[in-house]
Design a protein around this motif. Structure first.
Motif, PDB file in Angstrom:
ATOM      1  N   GLY A  18      35.991 -12.881  -2.356  1.00 25.79           N
ATOM      2  CA  GLY A  18      35.170 -12.755  -1.656  1.00 25.79           C
ATOM      3  C   GLY A  18      34.195 -14.082  -1.608  1.00 25.79           C
ATOM      4  O   GLY A  18      32.853 -14.079  -1.261  1.00 25.79           O
ATOM      5  N   VAL A  19      34.895 -15.193  -1.799  1.00 25.85           N
ATOM      6  CA  VAL A  19      34.119 -16.463  -2.107  1.00 25.85           C
ATOM      7  C   VAL A  19      33.608 -16.954  -0.657  1.00 25.85           C
ATOM      8  O   VAL A  19      32.546 -17.520  -0.607  1.00 25.85           O
ATOM      9  N   ILE A  20      34.220 -16.551   0.401  1.00 30.13           N
ATOM     10  CA  ILE A  20      33.857 -17.160   1.733  1.00 30.13           C
ATOM     11  C   ILE A  20      32.552 -16.542   2.111  1.00 30.13           C
ATOM     12  O   ILE A  20      31.563 -16.963   2.436  1.00 30.13           O
ATOM     13  N   GLY A  41      26.994 -16.125   2.749  1.00 28.80           N
ATOM     14  CA  GLY A  41      25.784 -15.167   2.497  1.00 28.80           C
ATOM     15  C   GLY A  41      24.650 -15.828   1.925  1.00 28.80           C
ATOM     16  O   GLY A  41      23.405 -15.452   2.228  1.00 28.80           O
ATOM     17  N   THR A  42      25.040 -16.694   1.073  1.00 24.80           N
ATOM     18  CA  THR A  42      23.874 -17.551   0.248  1.00 24.80           C
ATOM     19  C   THR A  42      23.110 -18.229   1.213  1.00 24.80           C
ATOM     20  O   THR A  42      21.958 -18.177   1.194  1.00 24.80           O
ATOM     21  N   ARG A  43      23.881 -18.835   2.240  1.00 24.71           N
ATOM     22  CA  ARG A  43      23.188 -19.718   3.237  1.00 24.71           C
ATOM     23  C   ARG A  43      22.114 -18.945   4.127  1.00 24.71           C
ATOM     24  O   ARG A  43      21.404 -19.271   4.337  1.00 24.71           O
ATOM     25  N   VAL A  44      22.641 -17.666   4.319  1.00 27.76           N
ATOM     26  CA  VAL A  44      21.965 -16.890   5.362  1.00 27.76           C
ATOM     27  C   VAL A  44      20.542 -16.322   4.815  1.00 27.76           C
ATOM     28  O   VAL A  44      19.404 -16.467   5.125  1.00 27.76           O
ATOM     29  N   VAL A  45      20.770 -16.146   3.286  1.00 26.90           N
ATOM     30  CA  VAL A  45      19.536 -15.598   2.629  1.00 26.90           C
ATOM     31  C   VAL A  45      18.440 -16.551   2.006  1.00 26.90           C
ATOM     32  O   VAL A  45      17.285 -16.398   1.909  1.00 26.90           O
ATOM     33  N   LEU A  46      18.895 -17.692   1.923  1.00 25.80           N
ATOM     34  CA  LEU A  46      18.091 -18.698   1.481  1.00 25.80           C
ATOM     35  C   LEU A  46      16.842 -19.054   2.440  1.00 25.80           C
ATOM     36  O   LEU A  46      17.056 -19.235   3.483  1.00 25.80           O
ATOM     37  N   ASP A  47      15.896 -19.376   1.926  1.00 23.34           N
ATOM     38  CA  ASP A  47      14.742 -19.951   2.580  1.00 23.34           C
ATOM     39  C   ASP A  47      14.959 -21.387   3.117  1.00 23.34           C
ATOM     40  O   ASP A  47      15.878 -21.923   2.604  1.00 23.34           O
ATOM     41  N   PRO A  48      14.822 -21.657   4.551  1.00 27.29           N
ATOM     42  CA  PRO A  48      15.266 -22.997   5.228  1.00 27.29           C
ATOM     43  C   PRO A  48      14.825 -24.180   4.560  1.00 27.29           C
ATOM     44  O   PRO A  48      15.727 -25.069   4.300  1.00 27.29           O
ATOM     45  N   ALA A  49      13.773 -24.278   3.775  1.00 34.10           N
ATOM     46  CA  ALA A  49      13.409 -25.490   2.886  1.00 34.10           C
ATOM     47  C   ALA A  49      14.465 -25.406   1.634  1.00 34.10           C
ATOM     48  O   ALA A  49      14.463 -26.729   1.205  1.00 34.10           O
ATOM     49  N   ASP A  50      14.741 -24.435   1.050  1.00 38.55           N
ATOM     50  CA  ASP A  50      15.853 -24.465  -0.198  1.00 38.55           C
ATOM     51  C   ASP A  50      16.992 -24.808   0.349  1.00 38.55           C
ATOM     52  O   ASP A  50      17.837 -25.632  -0.149  1.00 38.55           O
ATOM     53  N   ALA A  51      17.336 -24.075   1.591  1.00 42.08           N
ATOM     54  CA  ALA A  51      18.904 -24.411   2.056  1.00 42.08           C
ATOM     55  C   ALA A  51      18.992 -25.971   2.449  1.00 42.08           C
ATOM     56  O   ALA A  51      20.283 -26.508   2.249  1.00 42.08           O
ATOM     57  N   ALA A  52      17.953 -26.763   2.717  1.00 40.78           N
ATOM     58  CA  ALA A  52      17.970 -27.977   3.045  1.00 40.78           C
ATOM     59  C   ALA A  52      18.339 -28.811   1.871  1.00 40.78           C
ATOM     60  O   ALA A  52      18.831 -29.952   1.965  1.00 40.78           O
TER      61      ALA A  52
END
Length: 484
Positions: free
Chosen positions: A165-167, A172-183
């Motif tokens: 399930g690595v994809i 999924g991590t990208r989806v749940v992260l706060d936008p400022a964290d994802a940046a």
């Protein structure tokens, strides 16, 4: 900073390998982990304690371990309590609820350690803890995105393809992260791939499409990682009860609060030895030549656990058969006639009967001993460290196990010589010391040399499979940004 999609995705090994790879390029390197949770710890030269993984990463970076490499260490001593160690020193005991409320106050101390590490290095390689996707724990976080944002550190997200399930886990991590964290996430890498990494090219494309992040590469399964000290007891839960099939059996019961179980790792280097980590519900092998009762973060609780498993009966029978028994740290305390906890350090103030295999008694309390030691034991050299609270005294202590180079002595031995106890962790690291405990044929390597060779092999494989140049460029950009 390397964060994971979950626990046990291989962050510690990757950071160690990269520390060695960067060091091989002539760079000054420091590892760093803001917050760690482990009962496998190492002692620094100034008498502090840090996570075992950070000590291994320091070895990889070819520098001495320092408390700034792991400013906050949590050492679980119950289902809901942990000992809090800050900058290498015990600061108290925390309940789970208190930790979530109080960790924000530790951020300045974490950042101060990071700043000191930066001042000594060309590159600092940071390891996160657990999963970056645990957004329910994000408020007050000092271990993952909370630290990355406060320190202005770019993040590489690590996914484990071996668990499947690595994809989905990376996307999924990208989806749940706060936008400022994802940046802050500069890209990802896929770890523990078995087979030809080129076969996962379409998978990398899919992850990049879903996340917008670049790939830094696919890391193959690193068999050499098995030669590095383990930090998390989860590896004991996954392991089977039998070892390598060698002729001489060294057995170690896996207690509920086992600590510093990497003390047993050097035995894996001996081709004549089968190391058996005995899981709960399983008797200690009758054919064992040596039984090692390991360290513990909760001696009294684990003493009860030993009795619940019937291992006290197995140990007594083993001695009657002429088998050798060695207790290390908490295991040493359990082997005595009694363990007293008058201050309630481990919970309730009480005194409990020990296993009675050594004529000594232990009183828990006092200042925690944290010191690196070296000397002679059983006529052979050793190097290790003490990490314990409590004083153990009694008639059997007139026959110490070890004599330190400074003249002090440690441990106790029974009159018949079959049972011994010592506070020295890392006792078996040197091959000569292992052979002093068992008549093992051949000259096995010292454990430190084996770990060092494994780090070189891991670094070489990371150089071949990761875009190391891009990672270094990413680090330089982060440093430039912090200087603005």
């Amino acid at each position: 900073m390397f964060q994971g999609t979950g626990s046990d995705v291989g962050k510690s090994v990757l950071v160690a390998g990269l520390c060695r790879a960067f060091s091989n390029r002539g760079l000054r390197v420091r590892p760093f982990k803001p917050q760690n949770m482990s009962n496998n710890a190492a002692v620094t030269a100034d008498g502090g304690e840090i996570g075992r993984a950070q000590a291994t990463q320091a070895l990889a970076a070819r520098v001495a371990p320092e408390v700034d490499m792991n400013p906050v260490l949590l050492k679980p001593q119950g289902d809901r309590t942990s000992q809090l160690v800050v900058h290498g020193r015990v600061r108290g005991v925390l309940q789970a609820a208190n930790w979530r409320r109080g960790r924000e106050g530790l951020m300045p101390e974490v950042l101060a350690s990071f700043s000191r590490s930066m001042a000594q290095a060309d590159v600092v390689v940071v390891e996160g803890a657990g999963s970056a996707a645990e957004v329910n724990l994000r408020a007050g976080d000092i271990a993952n995105m909370g630290f990355a944002r406060a320190a202005g550190v770019p993040v590489v997200l690590v996914g484990d393809i071996d668990r499947g399930g690595v994809i989905a886990s990376l996307s999924g991590t990208r989806v749940v992260l706060d936008p400022a964290d994802a940046a802050l996430v500069a890209g990802f890498l896929v770890n523990k791939f078995r087979g030809d990494p080129a076969l996962f090219a379409d998978g990398l494309t899919a992850i990049a499409s879903h996340t917008g992040w670049r790939s830094f590469g696919v890391v193959p399964w690193l068999a050499e990682a098995a030669r590095l000290p383990s930090e998390d007891a989860v590896v004991l839960q996954k392991a089977g009860p039998r070892g390598s099939g060698g002729r001489i059996v060294v057995a170690c019961p896996v207690t509920r609060h086992i600590a510093n179980f990497d003390d047993l790792d050097p035995w894996r280097l001996e081709p004549e030895v089968e190391l058996v980590m005995v899981p709960p519900g399983t008797p200690i092998p009758a054919e064992a030549a040596l039984v090692v009762l390991p360290g513990s973060k909760a001696t009294i609780a684990d003493l009860r656990f030993v009795r619940e498993q019937g291992w006290d009966i197995d140990l007594a029978a083993h001695r009657r058969r002429g088998g050798a028994i060695l207790g290390l740290c908490g295991g040493y305390q359990m082997l005595g006639r009694a363990v007293a906890d008058p201050q309630g350090i481990e919970g309730t103030a009480e005194t409990v009967a020990g296993l009675g295999l050594l004529d000594v008694e232990t009183v828990l309390g006092g200042t925690k001993a944290l010191v690196q030691v070296a000397g002679q034991a059983r006529g052979a050299p050793f190097q290790g460290y003490e990490m314990h609270m409590g004083l153990t005294t009694g008639p059997d202590a007139v026959r110490p196990v070890a004599r330190y180079d400074d003249g002090r002595v440690d441990g106790a031995t029974s009159e018949d010589g079959l049972v011994a106890g010592s506070y020295v962790h890392g006792l078996f690291g040197l091959a000569a010391q292992r052979r002093a405990w068992l008549d093992v044929a051949g000259d096995g390597p010292d454990h430190a040399a084996s770990v060092d060779a494994a780090l070189d092999a891991i670094a070489a494989r990371l150089e071949a499979h990761l875009d190391i140049d891009a990672l270094l460029t990413l680090s330089r950009r982060a440093d430039d940004h912090r200087g603005e």
